[in-house]
Enzyme design. Structure first.
Site, short mmCIF file in Angstrom:
data_model
loop_
_atom_site.label_atom_id
_atom_site.label_comp_id
_atom_site.label_asym_id
_atom_site.label_seq_id
_atom_site.Cartn_x
_atom_site.Cartn_y
_atom_site.Cartn_z
CE1 TYR A 109 -4.01 -2.02 5.18
CE2 TYR A 109 -3.25 0.22 4.75
CZ TYR A 109 -3.67 -1.02 4.29
OH TYR A 109 -3.74 -1.25 2.94
CB SER A 115 -0.86 0.00 1.28
OG SER A 115 -1.44 1.28 1.51
#
Length: 254
Positions: free
Chosen positions: A162, A149
């Site tokens: 995350y 990501s």
């Protein structure tokens, strides 16, 4: 089957296993790779979706199969890879795509969410590597594609854990690349905000509302699938190490 070519005739057809393939980036990747002429094995926990996607791929002329997969289970992940090896005798690429994003402020102390993200986003990738790497080394080639990501490059509020998991995927990928030069290719694909079901895993109300605004500008999952297909299609002597894909309209790094 090893010597066959894709529908375009220029790239050898490959056997590719995709985790988290029941929706979003994983589904789009399986569909794109099958359209390119590759044999795809789809893995995820939601077998009803896998069955539908696999049937649609095969009905459109592709070659696909599926197997239920829980990436947090090392033995299950080995069985997933073994299914590809058993069907085709080799595994050319593994796309470690399964992931979760239940964002929340650290002070919310959602420790169960933290554990789930670590289990899926980090251990799941490691389980995939552990399952595929021995076979790829034995056959003398292979390609591991890890989906991270833009959160692997910077941290934002509510996303600390995350982002930590995606920083970890980035570090694991780079370490694997350095250790595997000349045998196994390694690609890290880092999407910016992308249309997917990841936001549906956000239970914290503040983070969920913030994400609705944040995701107003989003990439289609097919854009990430295109990047993955590009890396996989490169000739053996080319190793595409990192691809970052962001919406053109978004100015911030994330």
């Amino acid at each position: 089957m090893t010597g066959s070519t894709t529908s375009g005739g220029s790239t050898p057809a490959k056997t590719v296993a995709v985790t988290g393939a029941s929706s979003g980036i994983g589904e789009a990747t399986a569909r794109r790779l099958a359209a390119d002429g590759h044999r795809v094995l789809l893995g995820a926990r939601r077998t009803d979706r896998l069955e539908r996607i696999t049937a649609e791929i095969n009905e459109s002329g592709g070659r696909a199969a599926y197997r239920r997969l829980d990436v947090t289970d090392a033995a299950d992940t080995r069985a997933f890879v073994d299914a590809a090896l058993g069907a085709h005798g080799h595994l050319d690429a593994l796309v470690n795509n399964a992931g979760l994003m239940p964002l929340s402020p650290l002070e919310a102390l959602r420790t169960d969410d933290w554990d789930r993200m670590i289990d899926v986003n980090v251990r799941g990738v490691l389980h995939g590597i552990a399952a595929a790497l021995p076979a790829m080394r034995a056959q003398g080639s292979g390609h591991i594609v890890n989906i991270a990501s833009v959160g692997a490059y910077e941290v934002s509020p509510t996303a600390a854990v995350y982002c930590a998991t995606k920083f970890a995927v980035r570090a694991i990928s780079e370490g694997l690349r350095q250790e595997s030069a000349g045998t196994v290719r390694v690609t890290l694909v880092s999407p910016g905000v992308t249309e997917s079901e990841l936001a549906d895993t956000i239970a914290d109300p503040v983070a969920r509302e913030a994400m609705k605004t944040y995701r107003a500008v989003a990439l289609p999952a097919s854009a990430i699938a295109d990047a993955i297909a590009f890396a996989i299609a490169q000739p053996p002597e080319v190793d595409v190490n990192e691809i970052v894909v962001r919406p053109a309209a978004r100015a911030r790094a994330a």
